[in-house]
Design a protein around this motif. Structure first.
Motif, PDB file in Angstrom:
ATOM      1  N   TYR A 102      18.338 -12.132  54.813  1.00 16.74           N
ATOM      2  CA  TYR A 102      18.935 -10.722  54.829  1.00 16.74           C
ATOM      3  C   TYR A 102      18.949 -10.067  53.502  1.00 16.74           C
ATOM      4  O   TYR A 102      18.431  -9.116  53.107  1.00 16.74           O
ATOM      5  CB  TYR A 102      20.155 -10.672  55.778  1.00 16.74           C
ATOM      6  N   PHE A 103      19.525 -10.946  52.505  1.00 19.35           N
ATOM      7  CA  PHE A 103      19.636 -10.416  51.230  1.00 19.35           C
ATOM      8  C   PHE A 103      18.449 -10.211  50.474  1.00 19.35           C
ATOM      9  O   PHE A 103      18.246  -9.467  50.002  1.00 19.35           O
ATOM     10  CB  PHE A 103      20.691 -11.424  50.619  1.00 19.35           C
ATOM     11  N   LYS A 107      17.040  -6.733  49.116  1.00 19.01           N
ATOM     12  CA  LYS A 107      16.432  -6.783  47.575  1.00 19.01           C
ATOM     13  C   LYS A 107      15.178  -6.205  47.560  1.00 19.01           C
ATOM     14  O   LYS A 107      14.924  -5.396  46.814  1.00 19.01           O
ATOM     15  CB  LYS A 107      16.866  -8.000  47.021  1.00 19.01           C
ATOM     16  N   ILE A 108      14.368  -6.922  48.333  1.00 23.14           N
ATOM     17  CA  ILE A 108      12.896  -6.490  48.138  1.00 23.14           C
ATOM     18  C   ILE A 108      12.624  -5.264  48.715  1.00 23.14           C
ATOM     19  O   ILE A 108      11.576  -4.544  48.221  1.00 23.14           O
ATOM     20  CB  ILE A 108      11.952  -7.735  48.439  1.00 23.14           C
ATOM     21  N   LEU A 143      16.980 -23.692  50.828  1.00 26.76           N
ATOM     22  CA  LEU A 143      16.859 -23.772  49.363  1.00 26.76           C
ATOM     23  C   LEU A 143      15.846 -22.824  48.787  1.00 26.76           C
ATOM     24  O   LEU A 143      15.917 -22.054  47.938  1.00 26.76           O
ATOM     25  CB  LEU A 143      16.582 -25.141  48.912  1.00 26.76           C
ATOM     26  N   ALA A 144      14.567 -22.561  49.638  1.00 22.88           N
ATOM     27  CA  ALA A 144      13.710 -22.007  49.170  1.00 22.88           C
ATOM     28  C   ALA A 144      14.001 -20.308  49.227  1.00 22.88           C
ATOM     29  O   ALA A 144      13.652 -19.683  48.308  1.00 22.88           O
ATOM     30  CB  ALA A 144      12.416 -22.015  50.106  1.00 22.88           C
ATOM     31  N   VAL A 145      14.795 -19.937  50.318  1.00 22.40           N
ATOM     32  CA  VAL A 145      14.919 -18.575  50.607  1.00 22.40           C
ATOM     33  C   VAL A 145      15.908 -18.065  49.513  1.00 22.40           C
ATOM     34  O   VAL A 145      15.725 -17.131  48.657  1.00 22.40           O
ATOM     35  CB  VAL A 145      15.789 -18.450  51.971  1.00 22.40           C
ATOM     36  N   TRP A 146      17.094 -19.086  49.299  1.00 16.85           N
ATOM     37  CA  TRP A 146      18.108 -18.560  48.050  1.00 16.85           C
ATOM     38  C   TRP A 146      17.474 -18.583  46.870  1.00 16.85           C
ATOM     39  O   TRP A 146      17.858 -17.957  45.883  1.00 16.85           O
ATOM     40  CB  TRP A 146      19.321 -19.508  48.346  1.00 16.85           C
ATOM     41  N   THR A 147      16.547 -19.772  46.481  1.00 17.41           N
ATOM     42  CA  THR A 147      15.811 -19.762  45.331  1.00 17.41           C
ATOM     43  C   THR A 147      15.001 -18.518  44.964  1.00 17.41           C
ATOM     44  O   THR A 147      15.019 -18.001  43.796  1.00 17.41           O
ATOM     45  CB  THR A 147      14.842 -20.850  45.151  1.00 17.41           C
ATOM     46  N   ALA A 148      14.122 -17.944  46.069  1.00 14.69           N
ATOM     47  CA  ALA A 148      13.442 -16.546  45.993  1.00 14.69           C
ATOM     48  C   ALA A 148      14.412 -15.622  45.774  1.00 14.69           C
ATOM     49  O   ALA A 148      13.960 -14.531  44.831  1.00 14.69           O
ATOM     50  CB  ALA A 148      12.717 -16.516  47.329  1.00 14.69           C
ATOM     51  N   LEU A 151      15.683 -15.704  41.920  1.00 12.27           N
ATOM     52  CA  LEU A 151      14.463 -15.426  41.146  1.00 12.27           C
ATOM     53  C   LEU A 151      14.354 -13.787  41.010  1.00 12.27           C
ATOM     54  O   LEU A 151      14.110 -13.125  39.916  1.00 12.27           O
ATOM     55  CB  LEU A 151      13.329 -16.023  41.741  1.00 12.27           C
ATOM     56  N   VAL A 152      14.076 -13.289  42.170  1.00 15.56           N
ATOM     57  CA  VAL A 152      14.086 -11.648  42.376  1.00 15.56           C
ATOM     58  C   VAL A 152      15.155 -10.936  41.505  1.00 15.56           C
ATOM     59  O   VAL A 152      14.927 -10.369  40.845  1.00 15.56           O
ATOM     60  CB  VAL A 152      13.857 -11.306  43.796  1.00 15.56           C
ATOM     61  N   LYS A 153      16.561 -11.672  41.766  1.00 14.98           N
ATOM     62  CA  LYS A 153      17.779 -11.000  41.048  1.00 14.98           C
ATOM     63  C   LYS A 153      17.535 -11.321  39.450  1.00 14.98           C
ATOM     64  O   LYS A 153      17.873 -10.421  38.887  1.00 14.98           O
ATOM     65  CB  LYS A 153      18.796 -11.566  41.590  1.00 14.98           C
ATOM     66  N   PHE A 154      16.887 -12.270  39.078  1.00 16.99           N
ATOM     67  CA  PHE A 154      16.829 -12.781  37.856  1.00 16.99           C
ATOM     68  C   PHE A 154      15.830 -11.799  37.083  1.00 16.99           C
ATOM     69  O   PHE A 154      15.991 -11.081  35.912  1.00 16.99           O
ATOM     70  CB  PHE A 154      16.624 -14.128  37.510  1.00 16.99           C
ATOM     71  N   LEU A 155      14.662 -11.696  37.610  1.00 12.87           N
ATOM     72  CA  LEU A 155      13.668 -10.974  37.222  1.00 12.87           C
ATOM     73  C   LEU A 155      14.097  -9.285  36.972  1.00 12.87           C
ATOM     74  O   LEU A 155      13.630  -8.546  36.183  1.00 12.87           O
ATOM     75  CB  LEU A 155      12.236 -11.022  38.137  1.00 12.87           C
ATOM     76  N   GLU A 156      14.749  -8.943  37.923  1.00 19.79           N
ATOM     77  CA  GLU A 156      15.208  -7.641  38.311  1.00 19.79           C
ATOM     78  C   GLU A 156      16.263  -7.252  37.016  1.00 19.79           C
ATOM     79  O   GLU A 156      16.304  -6.253  36.261  1.00 19.79           O
ATOM     80  CB  GLU A 156      15.867  -7.354  39.427  1.00 19.79           C
ATOM     81  N   SER A 157      17.059  -8.281  36.619  1.00 19.94           N
ATOM     82  CA  SER A 157      17.982  -8.140  35.541  1.00 19.94           C
ATOM     83  C   SER A 157      17.323  -8.078  34.261  1.00 19.94           C
ATOM     84  O   SER A 157      18.043  -7.628  33.154  1.00 19.94           O
ATOM     85  CB  SER A 157      19.134  -9.109  35.550  1.00 19.94           C
TER      86      SER A 157
END
Length: 159
Positions: A102-103, A107-108, A143-148, A151-157
């Motif tokens: 969901y998150f 986000k995407i 783990l894969a979903v939360w890592t993705a 990562l999106v949050k990190f790249l966005e920031s």
């Protein structure tokens, strides 16, 4: 506290319904399926890694990461049925995967896509089936979903 929880649920009725559906489909009648061969192996490893000295990283001999085995072993200590304990761990990972999808989709893409994608993950039989077994797939997917998402949050920031 209860008033805030009620306000949160009433503001997000659809999301709460998806979350509740995911919980129900993954936790009802966990021990009705017969035990799968790999489940028995993983549950035995979990018990050994927690309760027998010198076996803390026993699962690494078969190239399986020990964290999930440790969780299996810890819950086997708390609950009388080891199969139920292991499957409960996997079910919790499946529920967290639903939340993560969901998150990530929100986000995407958009909130509408997030509702659709998390609902699909919550009800598609193959995901429900694997999230109900004491296997590694549920933990790896979570783990894969939360890592993705992170990562999106990190790249966005950093943009």
């Amino acid at each position: 506290m209860i008033k805030k929880l009620y306000q949160l649920i009433s503001a997000n009725k659809l999301l709460f319904g998806i979350f509740l559906t995911s919980i129900l489909l993954r936790t009802i009648n966990l021990t009705t399926l017969p035990i799968f061969n790999d489940e028995g192996i993983y549950l035995d490893w979990g018990w050994r890694e927690i309760h027998e000295p010198g076996y803390l990283y026993y699962s690494l001999y078969d190239a399986k990461q020990p964290l999930v085995m440790w969780l299996f072993g810890l819950l086997e200590t708390l609950l009388p049925d080891p199969l139920f304990a292991g499957r409960l761990v996997s079910s919790v990972f499946g529920i967290f995967t639903t939340i993560g999808i969901y998150f990530l989709a929100k986000k995407i893409f958009s909130k509408k896509i997030a509702y659709i994608s998390s609902l699909l993950y919550a009800v598609i039989p193959i995901f429900v089936f694997y999230d109900r077994q004491a296997l590694m797939e549920g933990a790896v997917t979570c783990l894969a979903v939360w890592t993705a998402y992170l990562l999106v949050k990190f790249l966005e920031s950093n943009l």
